[in-house]
Design an enzyme around this catalytic site. Structure first.
Site, short mmCIF file in Angstrom:
data_model
loop_
_atom_site.label_atom_id
_atom_site.label_comp_id
_atom_site.label_asym_id
_atom_site.label_seq_id
_atom_site.Cartn_x
_atom_site.Cartn_y
_atom_site.Cartn_z
N VAL A 31 25.99 51.15 21.11
CA VAL A 31 26.21 49.98 21.99
C VAL A 31 25.54 50.16 23.36
O VAL A 31 25.34 49.19 24.08
CB VAL A 31 27.70 49.63 22.18
CG1 VAL A 31 28.36 49.21 20.88
CG2 VAL A 31 28.47 50.76 22.85
N PRO B 107 46.15 48.81 24.90
CA PRO B 107 47.10 49.75 24.31
C PRO B 107 47.42 50.92 25.24
O PRO B 107 46.62 51.30 26.10
CB PRO B 107 46.36 50.29 23.07
CG PRO B 107 45.18 49.40 22.86
CD PRO B 107 44.84 48.87 24.23
N ASN C 147 35.60 46.72 20.40
CA ASN C 147 36.53 47.85 20.35
C ASN C 147 35.85 49.18 20.67
O ASN C 147 36.49 50.11 21.17
CB ASN C 147 37.15 47.89 18.94
CG ASN C 147 37.82 49.20 18.63
OD1 ASN C 147 38.89 49.51 19.13
ND2 ASN C 147 37.17 50.02 17.79
N PHE D 159 40.36 59.51 19.64
CA PHE D 159 40.17 59.31 21.08
C PHE D 159 40.32 60.62 21.89
O PHE D 159 39.43 60.95 22.69
CB PHE D 159 41.19 58.27 21.57
CG PHE D 159 41.16 58.00 23.04
CD1 PHE D 159 40.27 57.09 23.57
CD2 PHE D 159 42.03 58.65 23.91
CE1 PHE D 159 40.24 56.83 24.94
CE2 PHE D 159 42.00 58.41 25.27
CZ PHE D 159 41.10 57.50 25.79
N TYR E 228 37.10 56.68 33.61
CA TYR E 228 37.57 55.98 32.40
C TYR E 228 38.40 54.76 32.82
O TYR E 228 38.20 53.65 32.29
CB TYR E 228 38.38 56.91 31.48
CG TYR E 228 38.91 56.18 30.26
CD1 TYR E 228 38.04 55.67 29.30
CD2 TYR E 228 40.29 55.97 30.07
CE1 TYR E 228 38.52 54.97 28.19
CE2 TYR E 228 40.77 55.29 28.97
CZ TYR E 228 39.88 54.79 28.03
OH TYR E 228 40.35 54.09 26.93
P1 NDP Z 1 38.12 56.60 18.31
O1 NDP Z 1 37.42 57.71 19.00
O2 NDP Z 1 38.89 56.90 17.08
O3 NDP Z 1 37.09 55.41 17.98
C1 NDP Z 1 36.08 55.04 18.87
C2 NDP Z 1 35.09 54.16 18.11
O4 NDP Z 1 34.10 53.69 19.05
C3 NDP Z 1 34.36 54.91 17.02
O5 NDP Z 1 34.25 54.09 15.89
C4 NDP Z 1 33.00 55.18 17.62
O6 NDP Z 1 32.00 55.16 16.61
C5 NDP Z 1 32.81 53.95 18.52
N1 NDP Z 1 31.88 54.23 19.60
C6 NDP Z 1 32.07 55.04 20.67
N2 NDP Z 1 30.97 55.09 21.45
C7 NDP Z 1 30.06 54.27 20.84
C8 NDP Z 1 28.71 53.94 21.14
N3 NDP Z 1 28.10 54.42 22.21
N4 NDP Z 1 28.06 53.09 20.29
C9 NDP Z 1 28.68 52.59 19.21
N5 NDP Z 1 29.96 52.88 18.88
C10 NDP Z 1 30.63 53.72 19.67
O7 NDP Z 1 39.07 55.95 19.41
P2 NDP Z 1 40.03 54.66 19.39
O8 NDP Z 1 40.05 54.02 18.07
O9 NDP Z 1 41.31 55.09 19.98
O10 NDP Z 1 39.28 53.76 20.46
C11 NDP Z 1 38.94 52.40 20.24
C12 NDP Z 1 39.07 51.66 21.55
O11 NDP Z 1 40.43 51.68 21.97
C13 NDP Z 1 38.27 52.27 22.71
O12 NDP Z 1 37.68 51.23 23.45
C14 NDP Z 1 39.34 52.98 23.53
O13 NDP Z 1 38.98 53.09 24.88
C15 NDP Z 1 40.51 52.04 23.33
N6 NDP Z 1 41.83 52.60 23.58
C16 NDP Z 1 42.28 53.70 22.92
C17 NDP Z 1 43.55 54.19 23.18
C18 NDP Z 1 44.07 55.43 22.54
O14 NDP Z 1 45.08 55.98 23.03
N7 NDP Z 1 43.50 55.89 21.45
C19 NDP Z 1 44.44 53.51 24.12
C20 NDP Z 1 43.85 52.38 24.77
C21 NDP Z 1 42.61 51.94 24.48
P3 NDP Z 1 30.78 56.18 16.47
O15 NDP Z 1 31.21 57.48 17.08
O16 NDP Z 1 30.53 56.23 15.01
O17 NDP Z 1 29.68 55.50 17.21
C1 8X3 Z 2 43.62 55.32 26.31
C2 8X3 Z 2 44.98 55.49 26.85
O1 8X3 Z 2 46.41 56.54 28.67
O2 8X3 Z 2 44.67 57.92 27.68
O3 8X3 Z 2 42.95 54.26 26.89
O4 8X3 Z 2 44.12 56.16 29.18
S1 8X3 Z 2 45.03 56.57 28.16
#
Ligand code: NDP
Ligand code: 8X3
Length: 251
Positions: free
Chosen positions: A60, A182, A86, A189, A152
């Site tokens: 992205v 969330p 996402n 993550f 972040y």
């Molecule tokens: P994951 O690390 O499990 O998933 C992240 C996803 O984003 C992967 O599919 C990864 O795919 C993709 N991604 C990351 N960077 C890129 C890039 N440069 N280009 C394309 N794809 C990318 O984490 P989550 O599922 O937890 O995260 C999803 C979203 O939720 C994020 O925006 C995160 O900030 C947000 N979030 C997460 C929380 C948590 O506690 N887990 C809480 C609040 C928000 P790939 O590596 O294959 O490119």
């Molecule tokens: C992910 C949740 O609390 O680690 O966005 O920032 S936190």
């Protein structure tokens, strides 16, 4: 009526992957995105049993790659009804004065500019059809700044601002814009944030029941299945054990 097309970024793990599973069971046609092509292919093969799936592998952060990938979609995939922005991650957790410039770039370029690049390609179709729904995944980190969260948090505050801006600017075209914020969700993550340190990553969720990707996926399904006149605006979702960014009941 033909089945709706949903475009999910970050579908290779966590929230995005769980959303792909939930939406496939609900017969949406899915465009799945991520950088890890092997994971995309495996997921696409699995979900093809349930629905039509198209996978697109791109970073992205690379505007040209984003534009070329989305432009390469065959005609039958071009009318995207729902965009789920996402993709994103945290990189590092340290005081701002100790921050790594590469981590800052990864977060600003991925979480903020990446979301914009993808939206830029998909909004014109929604505007032309005067319908569509954009769901942006923000974070509690976009509502409250916590120690060492600095960049972040800034990236997720930006997602919140862009979401609010989209809701205003796309209002004349009947496009819904939802921000989902969330708290703690156990996905890849923390492994990414701590650069593969599994002990540090596990400690984040020690002594509590965090959310799962499926919990957010269920809520996304709820958001996108409301009647035409109902639009969810802005929602924070916590595990029961969490009250805000820093108040967490453990044990
Ligand atoms: P994951 O690390 O499990 O998933 C992240 C996803 O984003 C992967 O599919 C990864 O795919 C993709 N991604 C990351 N960077 C890129 C890039 N440069 N280009 C394309 N794809 C990318 O984490 P989550 O599922 O937890 O995260 C999803 C979203 O939720 C994020 O925006 C995160 O900030 C947000 N979030 C997460 C929380 C948590 O506690 N887990 C809480 C609040 C928000 P790939 O590596 O294959 O490119
Ligand atoms: C992910 C949740 O609390 O680690 O966005 O920032 S936190």
């Amino acid at each position: 009526m033909s089945k709706k097309v949903v475009f999910i970024t970050g579908a290779t793990s966590g929230i995005g992957e769980a959303t792909a599973h939930v939406l496939a069971k609900n017969e949406y046609r899915l465009i799945l995105c991520g950088r890890r092509n092997d994971k995309l292919t495996k997921l696409a093969e699995e979900l093809t049993r349930l629905t039509d799936v198209k996978s697109l592998s791109f970073d992205v952060r690379d505007q040209q790659q984003v534009a070329a990938s989305i432009a390469s979609l065959p005609e039958e995939w071009k009318n995207i009804d729902v965009l789920i922005n996402n993709a994103g991650n945290a990189h590092g957790l340290s005081p701002v004065q100790d921050g790594d410039v590469k981590d800052w770039d990864a977060m600003i370029d991925g979480n903020v500019k990446g979301l914009l690049y993808v939206s830029k390609e998909i909004m014109p179709g929604m505007i032309a059809r005067k319908s569509g729904h954009i769901v942006n995944i923000g974070s509690i980190a976009g509502k409250e700044v916590y120690a060492n969260g600095n960049v972040y948090c800034a990236s997720k505050f930006a997602v919140d601002a862009i979401t609010q801006g989209m809701r205003i600017d796309l209002n004349p075209y009947g496009i819904k814009v939802t921000g989902i914020h969330p708290g703690m969700v156990e996905t890849e993550f923390s492994m990414v944030r701590f650069k593969g340190d599994s002990i540090r990553a596990k400690n984040v969720y020690q002594g509590l029941m965090p959310l799962k990707g499926e919990d957010i996926a269920d809520f996304i399904l709820y958001c996108i299945t409301r009647p035409a006149h109902v639009a969810l605006g802005d929602v924070t979702i916590f595990p029961t054990a969490q009250a805000n960014a820093t108040t967490v009941k453990r044990g």
